[in-house]
Design an enzyme around this catalytic site. Sequence first.
Site, PDB file in Angstrom:
ATOM      1  N   LEU A  32      46.876 122.643  10.163  1.00 26.64           N
ATOM      2  CA  LEU A  32      46.537 123.789  11.012  1.00 26.64           C
ATOM      3  C   LEU A  32      46.089 125.001  10.202  1.00 26.64           C
ATOM      4  CD1 LEU A  32      49.490 123.517  13.555  1.00 26.64           C
ATOM      5  CD2 LEU A  32      47.207 122.498  13.691  1.00 26.64           C
ATOM      6  N   GLY A  35      41.995 128.906  12.915  1.00 26.73           N
ATOM      7  CA  GLY A  35      41.155 128.440  14.026  1.00 26.73           C
ATOM      8  C   GLY A  35      42.016 127.768  15.086  1.00 26.73           C
ATOM      9  N   HIS A  36      42.889 126.841  14.639  1.00 25.48           N
ATOM     10  CA  HIS A  36      43.809 126.190  15.581  1.00 25.48           C
ATOM     11  C   HIS A  36      44.707 127.245  16.239  1.00 25.48           C
ATOM     12  CE1 HIS A  36      43.232 122.807  12.556  1.00 25.48           C
ATOM     13  NE2 HIS A  36      42.883 122.220  13.676  1.00 25.48           N
ATOM     14  N   GLN A  60      38.613 107.836  16.241  1.00 26.42           N
ATOM     15  CA  GLN A  60      37.408 108.660  16.111  1.00 26.42           C
ATOM     16  C   GLN A  60      36.837 108.683  14.699  1.00 26.42           C
ATOM     17  OE1 GLN A  60      39.667 112.194  17.523  1.00 26.42           O
ATOM     18  NE2 GLN A  60      38.503 113.341  16.010  1.00 26.42           N
ATOM     19  N   LYS A 148      33.688 125.742  17.646  1.00 22.07           N
ATOM     20  CA  LYS A 148      33.266 125.171  16.363  1.00 22.07           C
ATOM     21  C   LYS A 148      32.761 123.728  16.557  1.00 22.07           C
ATOM     22  CE  LYS A 148      33.969 123.817  11.881  1.00 22.07           C
ATOM     23  NZ  LYS A 148      34.434 122.491  11.981  1.00 22.07           N
TER      24      LYS A 148
HETATM   25  P1  AMP Z   1      40.914 119.363  14.791  1.00 27.85           P
HETATM   26  O1  AMP Z   1      42.326 119.469  14.301  1.00 27.85           O
HETATM   27  O2  AMP Z   1      39.891 119.506  13.723  1.00 27.85           O
HETATM   28  O3  AMP Z   1      40.697 118.165  15.687  1.00 27.85           O
HETATM   29  O4  AMP Z   1      40.687 120.629  15.724  1.00 27.85           O
HETATM   30  C1  AMP Z   1      41.538 120.875  16.821  1.00 27.85           C
HETATM   31  C2  AMP Z   1      40.912 121.954  17.660  1.00 27.85           C
HETATM   32  O5  AMP Z   1      40.761 123.150  16.890  1.00 27.85           O
HETATM   33  C3  AMP Z   1      39.504 121.582  18.168  1.00 27.85           C
HETATM   34  O6  AMP Z   1      39.365 122.005  19.521  1.00 27.85           O
HETATM   35  C4  AMP Z   1      38.607 122.361  17.252  1.00 27.85           C
HETATM   36  O7  AMP Z   1      37.362 122.684  17.827  1.00 27.85           O
HETATM   37  C5  AMP Z   1      39.447 123.614  17.023  1.00 27.85           C
HETATM   38  N1  AMP Z   1      38.984 124.311  15.807  1.00 27.85           N
HETATM   39  C6  AMP Z   1      38.815 123.775  14.577  1.00 27.85           C
HETATM   40  N2  AMP Z   1      38.319 124.698  13.720  1.00 27.85           N
HETATM   41  C7  AMP Z   1      38.183 125.842  14.430  1.00 27.85           C
HETATM   42  C8  AMP Z   1      37.707 127.150  14.112  1.00 27.85           C
HETATM   43  N3  AMP Z   1      37.283 127.472  12.900  1.00 27.85           N
HETATM   44  N4  AMP Z   1      37.697 128.069  15.093  1.00 27.85           N
HETATM   45  C9  AMP Z   1      38.127 127.757  16.351  1.00 27.85           C
HETATM   46  N5  AMP Z   1      38.587 126.548  16.711  1.00 27.85           N
HETATM   47  C10 AMP Z   1      38.614 125.593  15.775  1.00 27.85           C
END
Ligand code: AMP
Length: 294
Positions: A32, A35-36, A60, A148
Amino acid sequence: MKIIRSLEELRSWRKKLAPDKSLGFVPTMGALHEGHLSLVHQSQKQCSSTVVSIFVNPLQFSPQEDFSHYPRPFEQDCALLEHEGIDLVFAPDAAQFYAPDASTYVLEETVSQPLCGSFRPGHFRGVTTVVLKLFHLVQPDFSYFGQKDAQQCAVLERMVRDLNVQVQIVKCPTVREPDGLALSSRNIYLNPLEREKAPLIYQSLKAAVDAYTQGERSVRLLEKLGRSILEKEPLFKIQYWEIRHPITLAPLDKTDPLATVGPEGALIAVAAYLRKTRLIDNWVLNEESLRKSK
Ligand code: AMP
């Protein structure tokens, strides 16, 4: 904060939630970052309870991708979420989550085809399948996703619409480093030289937006300009640099990118390898983002 791994335990936790309270859900693969956390904060603002899932979804990733190396700092993630005051972390065990002979998938067949879909076959089938399964288990009212991953948002919005899923998808803005690099769990793969070059993706997006502001309207020329900025750096290998409709992801007319789209604007989307690390980013060109970029 509760940490649940078993599907049965999650179901009984969900049954006990008061029906008049709203439940927000933030699906993640862990590792995390801010962004998360921005999605978590948005959920906490809007909902009475928030569930975060941490699950590196094998479905995926294609065999040559980074599933086995994907960062999994589970304890650190839980500490962060506890600090944020999260109610529940759902971290299912892959062996329980997918039956060994599972043979049912969710397939979106239009929005998932171009852009990342054409470079990562099977990726969005893995995303839609895991997210629908998670929605069934968690039964949230709202679920939060990052802009993103613009194509992921578009595919999931289509899935929710087409399958009448009773969840409202909330798209949250991309959180960036001060130099413009979009935060990503994969940024830790970058060595110092690559990290120095990485913001060029953002700069290529910004250059096209600036050109638009200065009067350039040709989709083809805006794409050419953005591409040429990344192409100057030999460490990058571009997969796509394209301007598309933000909902259908269809290519746009060759004239003004905003001429044929609605108020949501036009999506400028990029994917490129920086040596071995695949990075994606995007910019939604609309009235609001144009105002902010000035
Ligand atoms: P992930 O753990 O990469 O699957 O991401 C989980 C969620 O966090 C997804 O909805 C991503 O789009 C979101 N996410 C990842 N990076 C960012 C970021 N820099 N800004 C906003 N949301 C993000």
